[in-house]
Write an enzyme that holds these catalytic residues in place. Structure first.
Site, short mmCIF file in Angstrom:
data_model
loop_
_atom_site.label_atom_id
_atom_site.label_comp_id
_atom_site.label_asym_id
_atom_site.label_seq_id
_atom_site.Cartn_x
_atom_site.Cartn_y
_atom_site.Cartn_z
N GLU A 249 12.24 23.73 -18.95
CA GLU A 249 11.33 22.65 -19.35
C GLU A 249 12.17 21.70 -20.20
OE1 GLU A 249 8.22 22.18 -18.51
OE2 GLU A 249 7.62 24.11 -17.68
N CYS A 283 8.05 16.06 -25.72
CA CYS A 283 8.75 15.86 -24.44
C CYS A 283 7.95 14.95 -23.52
CB CYS A 283 8.99 17.21 -23.77
SG CYS A 283 7.46 18.13 -23.54
P1 NAD Z 1 18.42 21.57 -27.39
O1 NAD Z 1 18.69 21.56 -25.93
O2 NAD Z 1 19.43 20.98 -28.30
O3 NAD Z 1 18.16 23.04 -27.93
C1 NAD Z 1 17.16 23.87 -27.40
C2 NAD Z 1 17.49 25.32 -27.70
O4 NAD Z 1 18.65 25.69 -26.97
C3 NAD Z 1 17.82 25.63 -29.16
O5 NAD Z 1 17.23 26.87 -29.49
C4 NAD Z 1 19.32 25.73 -29.16
O6 NAD Z 1 19.86 26.54 -30.20
C5 NAD Z 1 19.57 26.37 -27.81
N1 NAD Z 1 20.90 26.16 -27.24
C6 NAD Z 1 21.79 25.17 -27.53
N2 NAD Z 1 22.88 25.31 -26.74
C7 NAD Z 1 22.67 26.40 -25.97
C8 NAD Z 1 23.42 27.05 -24.93
N3 NAD Z 1 24.62 26.58 -24.55
N4 NAD Z 1 22.90 28.13 -24.33
C9 NAD Z 1 21.66 28.59 -24.68
N5 NAD Z 1 20.91 28.02 -25.64
C10 NAD Z 1 21.41 26.94 -26.28
O7 NAD Z 1 17.00 20.85 -27.54
P2 NAD Z 1 16.29 20.39 -28.87
O8 NAD Z 1 17.02 19.20 -29.40
O9 NAD Z 1 16.05 21.56 -29.74
O10 NAD Z 1 14.84 19.92 -28.32
C11 NAD Z 1 14.53 18.62 -27.94
C12 NAD Z 1 14.52 18.52 -26.42
O11 NAD Z 1 13.60 19.46 -25.88
C13 NAD Z 1 14.04 17.16 -25.93
O12 NAD Z 1 14.89 16.75 -24.88
C14 NAD Z 1 12.65 17.45 -25.41
O13 NAD Z 1 12.21 16.57 -24.40
C15 NAD Z 1 12.80 18.84 -24.89
N6 NAD Z 1 11.50 19.49 -24.79
C16 NAD Z 1 10.97 19.69 -23.54
C17 NAD Z 1 9.71 20.25 -23.40
C18 NAD Z 1 9.10 20.46 -22.05
O14 NAD Z 1 8.09 21.14 -21.97
N7 NAD Z 1 9.65 19.92 -20.98
C19 NAD Z 1 8.99 20.63 -24.55
C20 NAD Z 1 9.55 20.41 -25.80
C21 NAD Z 1 10.82 19.85 -25.91
#
Ligand code: NAD
Length: 518
Positions: A249, A283
């Site tokens: 997502e 999001c």
């Molecule tokens: P992010 O991708 O920076 O981090 C998300 C999670 O992934 C964190 O827990 C982080 O520690 C972890 N992570 C980072 N690198 C990783 C790796 N290499 N392997 C595994 N895990 C890793 O996202 P964010 O900045 O925390 O969140 C914002 C983003 O999330 C926005 O783009 C938003 O649109 C999206 N989002 C999407 C939805 C949806 O339902 N589509 C819902 C909420 C947020």
């Protein structure tokens, strides 16, 4: 008070060894420290969760549902504590935490407790195949084992633990990996689940950064990831090494199409609410608006006035502010970059446009006009309180521009003509489209929710949203059968000829429909 006590800061970098400092973005204060877990620690958590899983699955749907209902009761009773924890780690308003975190997750606990069994019940299948005549065929869903749920910082409860509920109800154990920016709500919810009677080790929280997340991908049996598109791609690439299934997502750039016959007052209210709510850090925020020429000026005027009236600041009592802080420091630079790029290319800032003064991290609710698709603010996810509005000639141009995106998460069409609204909605290239609404589809958990293109793979909610946490297990049971089949060894000319005649008889005709039409 958060579950994790703040510890005295280390004199050199403000962080005790192996710990992550959690900051309140609205004040700049450190509110707690949590462990930065190593890959080895994650492997140990997964091993514990794996041992606990069969006992949890054996409880059955009713036994698991009881725990979920009890967790719901706990969450509502402890709502003040949970809201304070979320507000402290995100800087969002109390209302944003109340509606989209507490209320949504409470609803979700009951939803999955009630629906899991029917979504996962054995399916008796009838087959057209002559090979299956007289046999019993069953498609069943079996828990995958340990699900890794990796979440973002914008909804530390709803988009982290929220995705664990269906996984648990399906009979899996869960490793919950919250964002390093906002780990506290997950830790508190784990406490709530223990109080609700969740057996030990069935859900364990792995706090940490990217390396911790990578280890979750390496060791779990499936990964439910919510976060940015860039990280989603890394997760999928890593998961490919072990052929671990993923559900992603990701980000969005959700369009809102406002047609000339729309209820402009409602559309303007919704545009402001769904672009600024949660500080625009949703999001499926409205991230860009296309408005038909005849109503453009009036729409911009309404949105401008309503945005100007918003109160921003440090979250206090209920009703004290409308828009809270920017949770993640790096996000401010992205918002500023998008606005700078737009202004350099000719856009006009009609409200806001700047970061607020500290302490804390705020960005003014902002409206831009004179925008087009050469600007990042119309093509890249801004994820902040900024709303660009673009004038379009007609509905065709609006739809063409709405579909001109690498993302495809949510979207909306606004018109009083419902037939036209639905017709246009069906042409929008996104995972989800509302008519005369936005984002509300997320609360209707019977509907699948997910993105297309770079907004994700797979869905949450609905039957699909729990079936993905299971592997399918197909059963074929032969009751009455001859000692040997026509196609068994030894091959013989006579039986092969007979089989050939059967093939011609069964498959040699063209379409029956076409024949009837001739
Ligand atoms: P992010 O991708 O920076 O981090 C998300 C999670 O992934 C964190 O827990 C982080 O520690 C972890 N992570 C980072 N690198 C990783 C790796 N290499 N392997 C595994 N895990 C890793 O996202 P964010 O900045 O925390 O969140 C914002 C983003 O999330 C926005 O783009 C938003 O649109 C999206 N989002 C999407 C939805 C949806 O339902 N589509 C819902 C909420 C947020």
């Amino acid at each position: 008070m958060s579950t994790v006590e703040a510890r005295p800061q280390d004199a050199t970098d403000g962080r005790p060894d192996g710990q992550i400092a959690v900051e309140n973005p609205a004040t700049g204060e450190t509110v707690a420290h949590v462990p930065d877990m190593s890959a080895e620690q994650v492997a140990q958590l997964v091993a514990r969760a794996r041992r606990a899983q069969p006992g949890w699955a054996a409880l059955g749907f009713d036994g698991r549902a009881e725990v979920m209902y009890e967790a719901r009761r706990w969450l509502v009773q402890n709502r003040d504590r949970m809201i304070k924890t979320i507000v402290d780690e995100t800087g969002k308003t109390r209302e944003d935490a109340q509606l989209a975190e507490i209320s949504f997750v409470a609803d979700s606990l009951g939803f999955w407790a009630k629906k899991a069994e029917s979504y996962l019940k054995d399916e008796r299948v009838r087959s057209h195949s002559p090979f299956a005549w007289g046999k019993k065929l069953v498609a069943r869903y079996r828990p995958r084992g340990v699900i890794g749920v990796i979440g973002p910082w914008n909804y530390p409860l709803a988009n982290c633990f929220g995705d664990a509920i269906a996984a648990l109800m399906a009979g899996n154990s869960v490793i919950l990996k919250p964002s390093e920016i906002t780990p506290l709500a997950s830790l508190l919810m784990a406490e709530g689940l223990r109080a609700a009677g969740l057996p030990e080790d069935v859900m364990l929280v792995a706090t940490g950064r990217a390396e911790t997340g990578t280890a979750v991908v390496d060791h779990c049996d499936m990964v439910m990831f919510t976060g940015s598109t860039a990280t989603g791609k890394k997760v999928m690439a890593r998961a490919a090494e072990t052929l671990t299934p993923v559900s992603l997502e990701l980000g969005g750039k959700d369009p809102m199409v406002v047609l000339r016959d729309a209820d402009l007052e409602r559309a303007a209210n919704a545009a402001v609410y769904w672009s600024m709510s949660n500080g625009g850090q949703i999001c499926m925020s409205v991230e860009r608006v296309y408005v038909e020429e005849p109503i453009y000026d009036e729409f911009v005027q309404k949105v401008t006035e309503k945005t100007r009236a918003l109160r921003q600041g440090r979250p206090g009592e209920l009703g004290s502010v409308d828009v809270g802080a920017v949770t993640f420091a790096a996000q401010v630079e992205i918002i500023e970059r998008h606005i700078r790029d737009a202004v350099e290319k000719g856009a006009k800032v009609v409200v806001g446009g700047k970061s607020g003064a500290g302490p804390g991290r705020f960005f003014e609710p902002t409206v831009l006009t004179g925008v087009d698709h050469s600007m990042e603010i119309m093509t890249e996810e801004t994820f902040g309180p900024a709303l660009p509005i673009m004038k379009v000639r007609d509905e065709q141009e609006a739809v063409r521009l709405a579909n001109d995106s690498r993302y495809g998460l949510n979207s909306s069409v606004w018109t009083r003509d419902l037939a036209k609204g639905e017709r246009i909605a069906r042409t929008i290239e996104a995972g989800n489209t509302c008519v005369n609404d936005a984002v509300t589809n997320y609360g209707a958990q019977e509907l699948p929710f997910g993105g297309i293109r770079e907004s994700g793979i797979g869905v949450r909610h609905s039957a699909h949203g729990i079936q993905k946490y299971c592997s399918t297990h197909s059963l074929l049971i032969t009751r009455f059968a001859p000692k040997s089949e026509l196609y068994f060894f030894p091959y013989s000319k006579r039986r092969s000829k007979l089989l050939e005649r059967l093939i011609v008889l069964m498959y040699g005709r063209g379409s029956r429909k076409r024949k009837r039409g001739r």
